[in-house]
Every structure is written in structure tokens, then in C-alpha cells.
Design a protein around this motif. Structure first.
Motif, PDB file in Angstrom:
ATOM      1  N   UNK A  43       0.857  -1.197   0.000  1.00 26.16           N
ATOM      2  CA  UNK A  43       0.000   0.000   0.000  1.00 26.16           C
ATOM      3  C   UNK A  43       0.887   1.239   0.000  1.00 26.16           C
ATOM      4  N   UNK A  44       0.644   2.164  -0.972  1.00 30.73           N
ATOM      5  CA  UNK A  44       1.488   3.383  -0.960  1.00 30.73           C
ATOM      6  C   UNK A  44       0.765   4.607  -0.364  1.00 30.73           C
ATOM      7  N   UNK A  45      -0.525   4.486  -0.071  1.00 28.53           N
ATOM      8  CA  UNK A  45      -1.336   5.517   0.612  1.00 28.53           C
ATOM      9  C   UNK A  45      -1.478   6.799  -0.214  1.00 28.53           C
ATOM     10  N   UNK A  46      -1.282   6.716  -1.539  1.00 26.56           N
ATOM     11  CA  UNK A  46      -1.358   7.922  -2.373  1.00 26.56           C
ATOM     12  C   UNK A  46      -2.793   8.412  -2.516  1.00 26.56           C
ATOM     13  N   UNK A  47      -3.776   7.534  -2.328  1.00 25.55           N
ATOM     14  CA  UNK A  47      -5.173   7.949  -2.509  1.00 25.55           C
ATOM     15  C   UNK A  47      -5.886   8.147  -1.174  1.00 25.55           C
ATOM     16  N   UNK A  48      -5.132   8.284  -0.114  1.00 23.37           N
ATOM     17  CA  UNK A  48      -5.766   8.297   1.213  1.00 23.37           C
ATOM     18  C   UNK A  48      -6.638   9.543   1.387  1.00 23.37           C
ATOM     19  N   UNK A  49      -7.846   9.330   1.834  1.00 23.97           N
ATOM     20  CA  UNK A  49      -8.769  10.448   1.977  1.00 23.97           C
ATOM     21  C   UNK A  49      -9.204  10.683   3.408  1.00 23.97           C
TER      22      UNK A  49
END
Lengths: 316, 202
Positions: A43-49
Motif C-alpha cells: 500500500x502506498x497511501x497515495x489515494x488516502x482520503x
């Protein structure tokens, strides 16, 4: 009379020895070979909202892809597995930058999807090995931070939840975690003491000998963690691998890595972590630690499950 | 204060014994070493471990060096303080699991009784500090041993013996019964010193 007594004793001793040995590994047929399954989570967490957006990680997706490729190559070369199908036995759960995921995509590593996937593995055979690899963030209590999902904001998978999800999966379970504070996923064991943390090892070891209420060493769960309970795990900052995972990959035999047209290709050789023709959990761990830069071994303190048992992953 | 007095008392008593005992007519100092290898059956002693194990015990091999730098022989009985170093191999693979190999070290107390010219019996006990190497974990064990000895021969001040040790190793959740064979060598220091003195005075 003396000779008769002597001969009787020899015969009695031989019978006792034969009965004794006939109930051990040398004579009892071994269990049948099972297969190996792996869930590789990156998981790279680039889309974390969510409200507390974690920092993006650059090596985690590479880690998960390389680990699944390594296990695929090894499983195809191994002689100790009954049947192995790459499509059903290797499952990648990735969340990476630039890709769009739908809520129904089962390979998206949200908490629900990860736990659902583990639920499916409950149909494994008792001789199978299930490997769960995770590369991502870990909370201070060791909880894993799944990919963002609008329906489960700030969700975590705690060590207790992970253990609960694994306990009903038949066969052997291997948990390899490259995340901060991941040592919290190693179950407590009172039959041994940790030489890295014990200040009076001699005294503590003998105290554990008299310990009546001890945890039973498990022969079904094996955990390798990149960090101890109170330490963080690191990656170099480029798009390579986490320091610990890179060492694991070296131990698994990853010798070359090229990127062509956006696709990464891997080349493998006989795993250097093998002892003879056997790759075990202890062998993989000790090789990985020896390959890690010394400063990161000190910073992270990688950990291995405690107790009596070791596990054979592959035989070649 | 009490502890200090006790330590002084024990030290004094030990020194007195070490000085007086060799004055016994048949007393002699010896130094020796023995090497043995054993088959080890690791039997689960806790019900929890026994329940999850599909075998009644797991087979391991053990190699051990017992060092006795200074032992005191009085008549046919030898009292020794020893240092034991032991390596226990991994168990034989069973399915895909096995018991981890480990190292052990510990000080031992030993008594050897010479029954006749060729046969003797050694009994010894120790508390062992054991550790699994890659896992960096330690545990303890209590080890008691009985070993019949058979004198193979002697050469000047050296004595060679064949031993067949039977060991019981008590660990948390495990009792390991070990049966082996080994060689024991010891050197008679007192006799060698006497001979050297006689040689000088000639």
C-alpha cells in the motif's frame, strides 16, 4: 547364571529401543505434502482520503510485487508442494499511485477485503502453508494500516484481529511484516527469553524454567517482523524496496531487477538463505538480518517468532 | 552483612577442604576432557504441547564436550567441577516443522566411582544456559547424567575410557532423554608431579 542375566538384559534393552524408536519420525509415515498460498499486500497511501493522511510510501508496492514474484518462482521450483497454481495461489492486494479502484474490487487492500481474503483461506488443507506478506504503515501498537476506504475511515488491523483471522486457517501460517512496530504481532512466549532485551539473561532464563503458566509454543504460526515492538521500519526513499524486504528478497534469491516499459522483471537463483536444499523460516530470517545494513538492524531490530519450532518453506 | 559473612565462610571452608583433602594418602589431582555424541528424544511434558504434537517425541542429535580442568581423586572416588558445552541439532523434519537446534553451556558437578580396574560409574548434574542462535532467544535446562565408564588403556599419566552417558535434560515443556557414546581422557597431575620431583632428586 551371570551370562543368562546379561543376555536377558541385552534382549530387553533391544526390545525397548525398538519400541521406542518405532514411534518417532524415522518410522512413522510423514504427513502428505500440501501447497503454499501467498497474499502479498502493498500500500502506498497515495489515494488516502481520511482525516489523518499518512505519508506516502514509495517502496511498498514494489516490495509486494517482488515478494509474490519470488514466491512464485520458488514454488514452481520446489519439490515439497503437492499442486501449485499461480492464479489461485498467489494473490496480490495492491494500492498504487495512478490506478483507480472500484469499491467492489476484491484485490483492493481495504480492511474488509484483506479479512475477507483470509476468510477464503479457511478452506485450505491442514498440510498447506499460507503466507501473508504486508508492506505498509504500522501504528504504535503494531496495528496495520489498510488502504483508504470511504466506508471504513481510519480502519486498522490490530495484532489481535490478525491473530483471530489466522487462527482458523488450517495448516501453517507465515506472517511477514515490513511495517513500523510490527514486532507486536509476535505472540508472547514465556518458554524463552529475548536475548536482545533481557538485562540479566542467565537469571531470566532460569526463572522461565520454573514458570508454570507458560504459553504453549505454536507449531502453526510463524512470524517475521521487520521491526520490534517499539521501533520503526524504514525504506530508502526512492522507488526501491524497504531495507528489510530487500534483504528478504536477497535471501529468496532475487539477483537482478530491470524495469522495461514500466514492467519490472525479476531473475532468480537458488535462494542463498537455503541450508543445503531447504529454505526455512529461521534460515531466511538470519540471512536477511545478515544482509541488512548494520545501522538499520540496530534501528529496526527485526524479530522472529519465539519457541520450539521452525518451518520448512521450500525444498529443492 | 550476613551474605558477606556467608561468602567468606564458604570461601574459607573451600580453601580448607582443598588443602586438607589432597593430604589423604590416596588423593590425587587429575585434569580431563570427554567428548560424547548422543541420540536425543525430546518428549513434550506439558499437555498443551503434547496435544498439538502428532508424534510422542522428536528425534535430535547432541554433541557434548565436558571439560574438567581440575578434579580430586580420593581412593576410588573422583570429585570434579566441570564445564559442559553442548550442541543439540534440529530434530528430523516431520511434515514441514521441526524443533530448532540450540547451543548450551553450564558448570557441572561430577562424581566418578571406580568400581574395579576397568569399570566405573560417573554421575553428574548441571544447570545449562541454552540459546537458539538466529532467533536470539534463551532458555534454561537442568541436566543430570549417569555414565558407565570402561577403561580402554593408560599411557604414562594418561588414562583413556569409553563412556556411555544416559542424560535427562529437563526443559520447560520438554524432557529430553539422551543415550550416547563417548571417549573420556584424564591426566594424573599429582602422579606426574611426583615423578618429576623424583627425577630431579636422583
Amino acid at each position: 547364571m551371570k551370562r543368562f542375566l546379561f543376555l536377558s538384559m541385552i534382549v530387553l534393552a533391544s526390545i525397548s529401543l525398538a519400541i521406542f524408536l518405532s514411534s518417532c519420525e524415522l518410522f512413522v509415515p510423514e504427513p502428505e505434502n500440501g501447497t503454499i498460498r501467498i497474499i502479498s499486500i502493498g500500500i502506498d497511501y497515495s489515494n488516502y482520503g481520511g482525516s489523518n493522511k499518512p505519508s506516502t510510501l514509495k517502496g511498498t508496492v514494489n516490495d509486494a510485487k517482488a515478494i509474490s514474484q519470488a514466491f512464485l518462482a520458488l514454488a514452481q521450483a520446489a519439490v515439497n508442494l503437492s499442486e501449485f497454481s499461480p492464479e489461485s495461489n498467489i494473490i496480490e492486494m495492491l494500492q498504487e499511485k495512478g490506478k483507480v479502484y472500484t469499491a467492489t474490487d476484491p484485490s483492493y487492500p481495504s480492511k474488509t477485503n484483506i479479512l475477507d481474503q483470509l476468510e477464503i483461506f479457511k478452506e485450505c488443507d491442514k498440510n498447506d502453508i499460507t503466507v501473508i506478506y504486508y508492506s505498509g504503515h504500522g501504528d504504535t501498537d503494531g496495528s496495520l494500516l489498510p488502504a483508504y476506504s470511504a466506508t471504513e475511515s481510519n480502519a486498522r488491523i490490530s495484532p489481535e484481529e490478525m491473530l483471530e483471522a489466522l487462527v482458523d486457517i488450517p495448516g501453517k501460517k507465515v506472517l511477514i511484516l515490513d511495517s513500523c512496530f510490527s514486532g507486536n504481532h509476535i505472540p508472547h512466549d514465556e518458554t524463552t527469553i529475548d536475548l536482545q532485551t533481557s538485562e540479566n539473561a542467565w537469571h531470566d532464563a532460569f526463572a522461565s524454567l520454573w514458570e508454570k503458566e507458560t504459553t504453549i509454543s505454536s507449531d502453526s504460526l510463524f512470524v517475521i517482523s521487520a521491526a520490534s515492538t517499539d521501533k520503526q521500519s524504514f525504506e530508502p526513499g526512492d522507488e526501491g524496496h524497504g531495507f528489510f524486504t530487500e534483504s528478504i528478497l536477497k535471501g529468496l534469491g532475487l539477483v537482478n531487477e530491470d524495469t522495461e516499459d514500466g514492467e519490472t522483471t525479476y531473475a532468480f537463483t537458488t535462494p542463498p538463505a537455503c541450508n543445503g536444499n531447504t529454505l526455512t523460516i529461521d534460515g531466511l530470517f538470519s540471512y536477511a538480518v545478515s544482509e541488512m545494513p548494520t545501522e538499520y538492524v540496530k534501528l529496526q531490530s527485526p524479530q522472529l517468532i519465539r519457541g520450539l519450532y521452525d518451518l520448512v518453506l521450500f525444498e529443492f | 552483612m550476613y551474605h558477606r559473612l556467608r561468602h567468606i565462610g564458604l570461601t574459607f571452608l573451600s580453601l580448607v577442604m582443598l588443602t586438607i583433602l589432597p593430604l589423604h594418602a590416596n588423593a590425587a589431582w587429575t585434569s580431563g576432557i570427554s567428548l560424547s555424541s548422543s541420540y536425543s528424544a525430546a518428549i513434550p511434558t506439558s499437555s498443551g504441547l503434547a496435544d498439538q504434537e502428532s508424534l510422542p517425541f522428536r528425534s535430535q542429535a547432541a554433541v557434548q564436550i565436558d571439560m574438567a580442568p581440575l578434579s580430586l581423586r580420593i581412593g576410588s572416588v573422583t570429585f570434579g567441577g566441570e564445564l559442559w558445552l553442548k550442541y543439540t541439532s534440529r530434530s528430523i523434519y516431520w511434515g514441514n516443522t521441526f524443533y530448532r537446534p540450540f547451543w548450551a553451556i553450564g558448570p557441572a558437578a561430577s562424581i566418578h566411582i571406580q568400581i574395579n580396574d576397568s569399570i566405573g560409574l560417573q554421575v553428574a548434574g548441571t544447570a545449562l544456559f541454552c540459546w537458539y542462535d538466529p532467533a536470539q532467544q534463551a532458555f534454561a535446562a537442568i541436566d543430570v547424567m549417569a555414565a558407565p565408564t570402561f577403561r580402554l588403556g593408560s599411557m604414562v599419566h594418561n588414562v583413556f575410557e569409553l563412556t556411555s552417558p544416559i542424560r535427562f535434560e529437563f526443559r520447560n515443556q520438554i524432557l529430553a532423554v539422551q543415550v550416547g557414546i563417548g571417549l573420556r581422557w584424564y591426566y594424573n597431575i599429582s602422579q606426574a608431579m611426583d615423578d618429576a620431583t623424583q627425577m630431579r632428586s636422583r
